[in-house]
Design an enzyme around this catalytic site. Sequence first.
Site, PDB file in Angstrom:
ATOM      1  N   LYS A   9       0.834  -1.208   0.000  1.00 57.69           N
ATOM      2  CA  LYS A   9       0.000   0.000   0.000  1.00 57.69           C
ATOM      3  C   LYS A   9       0.871   1.261   0.000  1.00 57.69           C
ATOM      4  O   LYS A   9       2.079   1.191   0.240  1.00 57.69           O
ATOM      5  CB  LYS A   9      -0.928  -0.047   1.228  1.00 57.69           C
ATOM      6  CG  LYS A   9      -1.929  -1.216   1.177  1.00 57.69           C
ATOM      7  CD  LYS A   9      -2.960  -1.102   2.295  1.00 57.69           C
ATOM      8  CE  LYS A   9      -3.989  -2.221   2.200  1.00 57.69           C
ATOM      9  NZ  LYS A   9      -5.076  -2.044   3.189  1.00 57.69           N
ATOM     10  N   TYR A  49     -11.895  -2.594  -4.579  1.00 53.45           N
ATOM     11  CA  TYR A  49     -12.505  -2.819  -3.262  1.00 53.45           C
ATOM     12  C   TYR A  49     -14.027  -2.870  -3.330  1.00 53.45           C
ATOM     13  O   TYR A  49     -14.704  -2.579  -2.347  1.00 53.45           O
ATOM     14  CB  TYR A  49     -12.056  -1.735  -2.289  1.00 53.45           C
ATOM     15  CG  TYR A  49     -10.651  -1.955  -1.741  1.00 53.45           C
ATOM     16  CD1 TYR A  49     -10.386  -3.003  -0.854  1.00 53.45           C
ATOM     17  CD2 TYR A  49      -9.588  -1.132  -2.090  1.00 53.45           C
ATOM     18  CE1 TYR A  49      -9.120  -3.220  -0.341  1.00 53.45           C
ATOM     19  CE2 TYR A  49      -8.309  -1.338  -1.584  1.00 53.45           C
ATOM     20  CZ  TYR A  49      -8.091  -2.379  -0.707  1.00 53.45           C
ATOM     21  OH  TYR A  49      -6.831  -2.596  -0.195  1.00 53.45           O
ATOM     22  N   ASN A 112      -2.151  -0.011   6.707  1.00 51.85           N
ATOM     23  CA  ASN A 112      -1.623  -1.250   7.283  1.00 51.85           C
ATOM     24  C   ASN A 112      -0.655  -1.989   6.351  1.00 51.85           C
ATOM     25  O   ASN A 112      -0.565  -3.209   6.384  1.00 51.85           O
ATOM     26  CB  ASN A 112      -2.781  -2.153   7.745  1.00 51.85           C
ATOM     27  CG  ASN A 112      -3.780  -2.418   6.642  1.00 51.85           C
ATOM     28  OD1 ASN A 112      -3.589  -2.001   5.502  1.00 51.85           O
ATOM     29  ND2 ASN A 112      -4.846  -3.124   6.962  1.00 51.85           N
ATOM     30  N   HIS A 115      -1.949  -5.486   1.424  1.00 54.58           N
ATOM     31  CA  HIS A 115      -3.202  -6.186   1.150  1.00 54.58           C
ATOM     32  C   HIS A 115      -2.848  -7.602   0.724  1.00 54.58           C
ATOM     33  O   HIS A 115      -1.857  -7.804   0.031  1.00 54.58           O
ATOM     34  CB  HIS A 115      -3.964  -5.494   0.005  1.00 54.58           C
ATOM     35  CG  HIS A 115      -5.046  -6.355  -0.581  1.00 54.58           C
ATOM     36  ND1 HIS A 115      -6.333  -6.342  -0.100  1.00 54.58           N
ATOM     37  CD2 HIS A 115      -5.008  -7.274  -1.585  1.00 54.58           C
ATOM     38  CE1 HIS A 115      -7.054  -7.220  -0.803  1.00 54.58           C
ATOM     39  NE2 HIS A 115      -6.280  -7.796  -1.708  1.00 54.58           N
ATOM     40  N   GLU A 126      -8.036 -10.785  -8.442  1.00 55.75           N
ATOM     41  CA  GLU A 126      -7.161  -9.655  -8.136  1.00 55.75           C
ATOM     42  C   GLU A 126      -5.890  -9.684  -8.989  1.00 55.75           C
ATOM     43  O   GLU A 126      -5.387  -8.629  -9.383  1.00 55.75           O
ATOM     44  CB  GLU A 126      -6.841  -9.634  -6.639  1.00 55.75           C
ATOM     45  CG  GLU A 126      -8.083  -9.302  -5.816  1.00 55.75           C
ATOM     46  CD  GLU A 126      -7.850  -9.244  -4.318  1.00 55.75           C
ATOM     47  OE1 GLU A 126      -8.762  -8.786  -3.607  1.00 55.75           O
ATOM     48  OE2 GLU A 126      -6.772  -9.657  -3.846  1.00 55.75           O
TER      49      GLU A 126
HETATM   50  O1  CDP Z   1      -7.309  -6.102   4.348  1.00 54.74           O
HETATM   51  P1  CDP Z   1      -8.156  -7.057   5.138  1.00 54.74           P
HETATM   52  O2  CDP Z   1      -8.722  -8.172   4.306  1.00 54.74           O
HETATM   53  O3  CDP Z   1      -7.461  -7.527   6.382  1.00 54.74           O
HETATM   54  O4  CDP Z   1      -9.383  -6.188   5.712  1.00 54.74           O
HETATM   55  P2  CDP Z   1     -10.815  -5.837   5.044  1.00 54.74           P
HETATM   56  O5  CDP Z   1     -11.830  -6.001   6.108  1.00 54.74           O
HETATM   57  O6  CDP Z   1     -11.012  -6.594   3.778  1.00 54.74           O
HETATM   58  O7  CDP Z   1     -10.712  -4.278   4.733  1.00 54.74           O
HETATM   59  C1  CDP Z   1      -9.971  -3.812   3.619  1.00 54.74           C
HETATM   60  C2  CDP Z   1      -9.106  -2.665   4.090  1.00 54.74           C
HETATM   61  O8  CDP Z   1      -9.945  -1.590   4.494  1.00 54.74           O
HETATM   62  C3  CDP Z   1      -8.229  -2.964   5.293  1.00 54.74           C
HETATM   63  O9  CDP Z   1      -6.982  -3.544   4.973  1.00 54.74           O
HETATM   64  C4  CDP Z   1      -8.072  -1.597   5.934  1.00 54.74           C
HETATM   65  O10 CDP Z   1      -6.967  -0.895   5.384  1.00 54.74           O
HETATM   66  C5  CDP Z   1      -9.354  -0.874   5.563  1.00 54.74           C
HETATM   67  N1  CDP Z   1     -10.277  -0.841   6.711  1.00 54.74           N
HETATM   68  C6  CDP Z   1     -10.398   0.333   7.446  1.00 54.74           C
HETATM   69  O11 CDP Z   1      -9.734   1.320   7.153  1.00 54.74           O
HETATM   70  N2  CDP Z   1     -11.261   0.374   8.524  1.00 54.74           N
HETATM   71  C7  CDP Z   1     -11.995  -0.707   8.854  1.00 54.74           C
HETATM   72  N3  CDP Z   1     -12.832  -0.639   9.898  1.00 54.74           N
HETATM   73  C8  CDP Z   1     -11.884  -1.894   8.131  1.00 54.74           C
HETATM   74  C9  CDP Z   1     -11.009  -1.925   7.048  1.00 54.74           C
HETATM   75 MG    MG Z   2     -10.114  -8.117   2.741  1.00 59.30          MG
END
Ligand code: CDP
Ligand code: MG
Length: 138
Positions: A9, A49, A112, A115, A126
């Site tokens: 990222k 996304y 974070n 991805h 993807e």
């Molecule tokens: O990336 P991951 O699959 O762990 O998480 P996700 O639930 O699929 O969410 C995608 C991305 O959205 C995350 O990696 C976070 O950077 C962001 N996110 C966020 O900013 N705040 C949240 N409450 C949940 C996700």
């Molecule tokens: Mg995810």
Amino acid sequence: MQQTLLMLKPDAVEGKRIGRILARLEEAGFLIRRLKMVRLNPQEAQAFYRVHEGKPFLDKLVAYMSSGPICAVVLERDDAVAELRRVVGATDPAEAAEGTLRKDFGLDKGHNAVHASDALETAREEIAFFGLTLAREA
Ligand code: CDP
Ligand code: MG
């Protein structure tokens, strides 16, 4: 052998963490098969996304993911999808286990570092999204 998609990222690129993150993945048994640095526009980030349509964090996520260059990487090893999710760690770096990439390189939930595809079918989609689908020998 299985393939999955990793994205570095904007915080990882901007913070000069590409090399260290990729080194950790190679040490964890992944082979880097394809690699591409691009800047997504907001429409592309939104499309990537789209599974999060309607979620409260989507607008910020899209703005952030289109704010600077990212690196898309196709990684290969046995059980690559599950193994990469394990090495990447929990979404929130504050909750990620010791030794995971998000624990060591993530700044906060929105920034974070990486991805990782969450399932085999998602990985295929993807990888195709970035035009990195492998021919027989790429
Ligand atoms: O990336 P991951 O699959 O762990 O998480 P996700 O639930 O699929 O969410 C995608 C991305 O959205 C995350 O990696 C976070 O950077 C962001 N996110 C966020 O900013 N705040 C949240 N409450 C949940 C996700
Ligand atoms: Mg995810």
